[in-house]
Design a protein around this motif. Structure first.
Motif, short mmCIF file in Angstrom:
data_model
loop_
_atom_site.label_atom_id
_atom_site.label_comp_id
_atom_site.label_asym_id
_atom_site.label_seq_id
_atom_site.Cartn_x
_atom_site.Cartn_y
_atom_site.Cartn_z
N SER A 27 1.61 -14.48 -12.32
CA SER A 27 1.46 -13.52 -11.22
C SER A 27 -0.01 -13.14 -11.08
CB SER A 27 2.29 -12.26 -11.50
OG SER A 27 2.01 -11.25 -10.54
N ILE A 28 -0.50 -13.22 -9.85
CA ILE A 28 -1.85 -12.78 -9.52
C ILE A 28 -1.73 -11.56 -8.61
CG2 ILE A 28 -3.98 -13.36 -8.30
CD1 ILE A 28 -3.41 -16.31 -9.14
N VAL A 29 -2.41 -10.48 -8.98
CA VAL A 29 -2.41 -9.27 -8.17
C VAL A 29 -3.84 -9.00 -7.74
CG1 VAL A 29 -1.83 -6.81 -8.05
CG2 VAL A 29 -0.46 -8.36 -9.50
N THR A 30 -4.08 -9.10 -6.44
CA THR A 30 -5.39 -8.77 -5.89
C THR A 30 -5.37 -7.32 -5.41
OG1 THR A 30 -4.85 -9.48 -3.65
CG2 THR A 30 -5.69 -11.16 -5.15
N VAL A 31 -6.54 -6.81 -5.05
CA VAL A 31 -6.63 -5.41 -4.64
C VAL A 31 -7.42 -5.33 -3.34
CG1 VAL A 31 -7.30 -3.07 -5.27
CG2 VAL A 31 -6.49 -4.66 -7.03
N GLY A 32 -6.73 -4.91 -2.28
CA GLY A 32 -7.36 -4.69 -0.99
C GLY A 32 -7.65 -3.21 -0.80
N SER A 33 -7.38 -2.71 0.39
CA SER A 33 -7.61 -1.30 0.69
C SER A 33 -6.87 -0.94 1.96
CB SER A 33 -9.10 -1.02 0.86
OG SER A 33 -9.31 0.30 1.33
N GLN A 34 -6.43 0.31 2.05
CA GLN A 34 -5.77 0.74 3.27
C GLN A 34 -6.71 0.70 4.47
OE1 GLN A 34 -7.48 2.91 1.72
NE2 GLN A 34 -7.75 4.83 2.81
N ILE A 35 -8.02 0.86 4.24
CA ILE A 35 -8.95 0.86 5.36
C ILE A 35 -9.22 -0.55 5.87
CG2 ILE A 35 -10.04 3.07 4.83
CD1 ILE A 35 -12.35 1.57 3.55
N ALA A 36 -8.84 -1.57 5.10
CA ALA A 36 -8.92 -2.93 5.61
C ALA A 36 -7.71 -3.26 6.49
CB ALA A 36 -9.01 -3.93 4.46
N LEU A 37 -6.67 -2.45 6.40
CA LEU A 37 -5.49 -2.59 7.26
C LEU A 37 -5.59 -1.72 8.50
CD1 LEU A 37 -2.71 -2.54 4.53
CD2 LEU A 37 -3.27 -4.50 5.99
N ALA A 38 -6.11 -0.50 8.34
CA ALA A 38 -6.13 0.45 9.44
C ALA A 38 -7.51 0.66 10.04
CB ALA A 38 -5.58 1.80 8.96
N GLY A 39 -8.54 0.18 9.35
CA GLY A 39 -9.90 0.45 9.79
C GLY A 39 -10.43 1.70 9.13
N ILE B 32 -2.30 -5.29 -3.66
CA ILE B 32 -2.11 -3.85 -3.55
C ILE B 32 -3.17 -3.30 -2.60
CG2 ILE B 32 -2.12 -1.63 -4.77
CD1 ILE B 32 -1.43 -3.18 -7.31
N ALA B 33 -2.77 -2.43 -1.68
CA ALA B 33 -3.71 -1.77 -0.78
C ALA B 33 -3.69 -0.28 -1.08
CB ALA B 33 -3.36 -2.03 0.67
N PRO B 34 -4.54 0.20 -1.98
CA PRO B 34 -4.55 1.63 -2.31
C PRO B 34 -5.17 2.46 -1.19
CG PRO B 34 -5.58 0.30 -4.04
CD PRO B 34 -5.48 -0.54 -2.81
N GLY B 35 -4.73 3.70 -1.10
CA GLY B 35 -5.43 4.68 -0.29
C GLY B 35 -6.57 5.28 -1.11
N THR C 107 8.85 -11.98 -4.96
CA THR C 107 7.85 -11.33 -4.12
C THR C 107 6.54 -12.10 -4.21
OG1 THR C 107 8.86 -9.17 -4.54
CG2 THR C 107 6.62 -9.18 -3.66
N THR C 108 6.10 -12.64 -3.09
CA THR C 108 4.79 -13.29 -3.04
C THR C 108 4.24 -13.22 -1.62
OG1 THR C 108 3.53 -15.20 -3.86
CG2 THR C 108 5.49 -15.69 -2.53
N GLY C 109 2.93 -13.17 -1.50
CA GLY C 109 2.29 -13.07 -0.20
C GLY C 109 2.40 -11.70 0.43
N SER C 110 2.74 -10.70 -0.36
CA SER C 110 2.95 -9.35 0.16
C SER C 110 1.73 -8.47 -0.06
CB SER C 110 4.15 -8.69 -0.53
OG SER C 110 5.35 -9.38 -0.23
N VAL C 111 1.58 -7.48 0.82
CA VAL C 111 0.60 -6.41 0.63
C VAL C 111 1.37 -5.12 0.41
CG1 VAL C 111 -1.28 -5.10 1.66
CG2 VAL C 111 -1.14 -7.56 2.05
N LEU C 112 1.27 -4.58 -0.78
CA LEU C 112 1.98 -3.35 -1.15
C LEU C 112 1.03 -2.17 -0.96
CD1 LEU C 112 4.33 -1.77 -2.32
CD2 LEU C 112 3.60 -2.48 -4.60
N ALA C 113 1.28 -1.36 0.06
CA ALA C 113 0.43 -0.21 0.35
C ALA C 113 0.82 0.96 -0.54
CB ALA C 113 0.56 0.17 1.82
N VAL C 114 -0.15 1.50 -1.26
CA VAL C 114 0.05 2.66 -2.13
C VAL C 114 -0.96 3.69 -1.65
CG1 VAL C 114 0.18 3.48 -4.52
CG2 VAL C 114 0.65 1.07 -3.99
#
Length: 240
Positions: free
Chosen positions: A122-134, A169-172, A226-233
């Motif tokens: 399992s690979i878990v990357t880390v994005g951001s909520q602002i990359a989804l919403a601006g 994961i897309a944290p706030g 579960t794969t290819g998902s963005v989990l918003a937290v």
């Protein structure tokens, strides 16, 4: 040994503080042995192998993985942010943000991928909520995190048949040193903090352990389909 990660070998980058430190603690509590990677010192303790390294150093990453052993899960938190609109961001700043936040993630995926292609993982990357919403005033960071999310979907498709799951994961806004530094850069930090808190539907910032629990789910066998998902937290940021 018991726990949701019992007997698993996991790598966590950005492990010295914030989200990374919380995830190291949780993964060890759940039975994992963790290779904790950061340019800043990480305490070696039972269940934790500390590695002080630049996350973009592919040779260091490959050597560490070869010594650590086959990796069951990778969580790539390492990132930097300096703020600034595009016209305020120098090429050097762009290079730093993209190098650590994007290429640091790529580096460690590249290091663990051969073993995972053979045995799954399992690979878990880390994005951001602002990359989804601006988000205002953080052009390089938003761009880097958007690239991480796009890469996640690509890798999930490319390696699904080899048993490698890749999720993001897309944290706030999470109560971390990075968040505090972002407020300190503002002309009026108090107003900036209040506006950020109010932008979340839950009217509070997240806690590092709340993101760590999301990483635990994605790293564990509980997320086996579960794969290819963005989990918003993100406390409802995206719902407003």
């Amino acid at each position: 040994m018991t726990g949701r990660l019992a007997g698993k070998r996991c790598v966590i980058t950005g492990a010295a503080s914030g989200l990374g430190a919380a995830t190291v603690a949780l993964f060890v509590a759940e039975g994992a042995t963790v290779l904790a990677v950061d340019r800043d010192p990480v305490e070696a303790r039972p269940g934790v192998v500390a590695l002080a390294a630049d996350v973009t150093d592919i040779d260091a990453a490959r050597d560490a993985v070869a010594e650590f052993g086959p990796v069951d899960a990778l969580v790539a938190y390492a990132a930097v942010s300096f703020g600034g609109k595009l016209h305020e961001t120098t090429r050097d700043r762009w290079a730093q943000v993209l190098d650590v936040s994007l290429m640091g993630t790529v580096t460690w995926i590249e290091a663990v991928l051969p073993g995972m292609r053979a045995c799954g993982g399992s690979i878990v990357t880390v994005g951001s909520q602002i990359a989804l919403a601006g988000g205002a005033g953080n052009a390089a960071y938003v761009a880097a995190k958007g690239a991480v999310m796009a890469l996640t979907r690509n890798l999930a498709v490319d390696y699904a048949e080899e048993g490698v799951r890749v999720n993001c994961i897309a944290p706030g806004a999470i109560e971390t040193p990075m968040l505090r530094r972002s407020f300190a850069r503002a002309p009026d930090p108090v107003t900036k903090e209040a506006a950020s808190r109010g932008r979340h539907a839950m009217k509070r910032f997240g806690r590092p352990e709340e993101v760590a629990k999301a990483a635990l789910f994605l790293a564990s066998d509980e997320a086996s389909f579960t794969t290819g998902s963005v989990l918003a937290v993100e406390g409802g940021w995206l719902a407003l």
